[in-house]
Write an enzyme that holds these catalytic residues in place. Sequence first.
Site, PDB file in Angstrom:
ATOM      1  N   ARG A  56       0.813  -1.078  -0.003  1.00  0.00           N
ATOM      2  CA  ARG A  56      -0.023  -0.061   0.052  1.00  0.00           C
ATOM      3  C   ARG A  56       0.775   1.298   0.026  1.00  0.00           C
ATOM      4  O   ARG A  56       0.742   2.281  -0.849  1.00  0.00           O
ATOM      5  CB  ARG A  56      -0.921  -0.172   1.129  1.00  0.00           C
ATOM      6  N   HIS A  60       0.840   3.925  -2.735  1.00  0.00           N
ATOM      7  CA  HIS A  60       0.440   5.515  -2.593  1.00  0.00           C
ATOM      8  C   HIS A  60       1.457   6.267  -2.713  1.00  0.00           C
ATOM      9  O   HIS A  60       1.335   7.714  -3.163  1.00  0.00           O
ATOM     10  CB  HIS A  60       0.184   5.637  -1.230  1.00  0.00           C
ATOM     11  N   VAL A  64       1.556   9.292  -6.561  1.00  0.00           N
ATOM     12  CA  VAL A  64       1.617  10.776  -6.333  1.00  0.00           C
ATOM     13  C   VAL A  64       2.980  11.413  -6.721  1.00  0.00           C
ATOM     14  O   VAL A  64       4.138  11.088  -5.580  1.00  0.00           O
ATOM     15  CB  VAL A  64       1.280  10.758  -4.822  1.00  0.00           C
ATOM     16  N   GLY A  66       5.107  10.183  -8.572  1.00  0.00           N
ATOM     17  CA  GLY A  66       6.187   9.210  -8.754  1.00  0.00           C
ATOM     18  C   GLY A  66       6.689   8.620  -7.721  1.00  0.00           C
ATOM     19  O   GLY A  66       6.470   9.175  -6.560  1.00  0.00           O
ATOM     20  N   ASN A  88      -3.916   8.455   2.987  1.00  0.00           N
ATOM     21  CA  ASN A  88      -2.676   8.004   3.615  1.00  0.00           C
ATOM     22  C   ASN A  88      -2.651   7.763   5.080  1.00  0.00           C
ATOM     23  O   ASN A  88      -1.693   7.519   5.716  1.00  0.00           O
ATOM     24  CB  ASN A  88      -1.814   8.949   3.167  1.00  0.00           C
ATOM     25  N   PRO A 154      -7.613   6.431  -6.665  1.00  0.00           N
ATOM     26  CA  PRO A 154      -8.861   5.729  -6.719  1.00  0.00           C
ATOM     27  C   PRO A 154      -9.519   5.243  -5.285  1.00  0.00           C
ATOM     28  O   PRO A 154      -8.635   4.462  -4.534  1.00  0.00           O
ATOM     29  CB  PRO A 154      -8.657   4.840  -7.629  1.00  0.00           C
ATOM     30  N   HIS A 184      -4.573  -7.416  -3.243  1.00  0.00           N
ATOM     31  CA  HIS A 184      -5.565  -7.359  -2.148  1.00  0.00           C
ATOM     32  C   HIS A 184      -5.659  -8.772  -1.499  1.00  0.00           C
ATOM     33  O   HIS A 184      -6.456  -9.215  -0.613  1.00  0.00           O
ATOM     34  CB  HIS A 184      -6.970  -7.049  -2.636  1.00  0.00           C
ATOM     35  N   ASP A 234      -9.003 -11.193   1.407  1.00  0.00           N
ATOM     36  CA  ASP A 234      -9.141 -12.479   1.165  1.00  0.00           C
ATOM     37  C   ASP A 234      -9.405 -13.524   2.431  1.00  0.00           C
ATOM     38  O   ASP A 234      -8.652 -13.500   3.368  1.00  0.00           O
ATOM     39  CB  ASP A 234      -7.609 -12.978   0.522  1.00  0.00           C
ATOM     40  N   THR A 237      -6.748 -17.445   2.924  1.00  0.00           N
ATOM     41  CA  THR A 237      -5.291 -17.514   2.970  1.00  0.00           C
ATOM     42  C   THR A 237      -4.594 -15.888   2.846  1.00  0.00           C
ATOM     43  O   THR A 237      -4.128 -15.420   2.179  1.00  0.00           O
ATOM     44  CB  THR A 237      -4.556 -18.182   1.793  1.00  0.00           C
TER      45      THR A 237
END
Length: 317
Positions: A56, A60, A64, A66, A88, A154, A184, A234, A237
């Site tokens: 993540r 993130h 933003v 690069g 954030n 997004p 995810h 998930d 697992t």
Amino acid sequence: NLGHSYSLFLFVIPPVLANLQVDFYKSTCPQAESIVQQVVKNEFSRDPSITAAFLRMHFHDCFVRGCGASILIDSAKKNSSEKIASPNQTVRGYEVIDKAKKSLEDTCSTTVSCADIITLAARDAIALAGGPNYTVPTGRRDGLVSNPDDVNLPGPGISVSGALQFFKAKGIDLNEMVTLLGAHTVGFARCFFFSNRLSNFRGSGVPDPSMDPTLVAKLNKTCAPNVSATVFLDHNTFFSFDNKFYNQILLKRGILQLDQELALDNSTASTVSGFASNGIRFQNNFAKAMVKLGSIEVLVGKAGEIRNNCRVFNPAN
């Protein structure tokens, strides 16, 4: 060996990465990658959810301005940083990056960028979780700007076509987006990100019909008393980096609206099915997509700086 069996995927680095190099620190700090790897390994043994945290953080950061480690900058009295932007505020793992940076500074001062540390940490955490172990080019420089107003990411309730506009703006195509969202498989989310799907979807007064009713009932038990509670994306697992996420969304067991729509949208359904039936294909594609993600708008050469402390810009000369 990182303690898991995994395949090593080798592929030709595309020309867009020509300014980054594999083994960039070979002569200036030959232990750089092993130092980061050890810090990540120590943290993973204590908290396997760090894989999701680094994925993540990397996403993130790169989306933003690069991949320049702008997300690591702390806010100061006169200047707020990206960390305070709403998307954030639940990013974590900063203290692990600090540990890696301190060890690197002790070994080879002012040599390894914070941006490269994030990229390497994400790669190593993926391998520890049973995912692909792949080669990443390095040589990124740290950015000189961190502005919360630049953070535009997004959200989990966005449509597939809406999300694609964000990814396309960064040079990432539809299949690569579906691949990267496979992260995810080790992720989790707070209930308030999807609670509208459980009881009053789009003002209908009923749950989202695209969600398995058994899952709705289960999630309501967790989320109704506490919208800040967290659930794994998930369900089976959750600490293993595998392709089971795609199997879940094919069964209408996606937690986030965007995740579920990947399996339902005509533009992405075939990719989801392909990854659900072929885990090696998913891991190979994921490695390639992560290398591409890590190349977004990078600073190289004399641009930017190599921070002494990942949380603050270097003092002006």
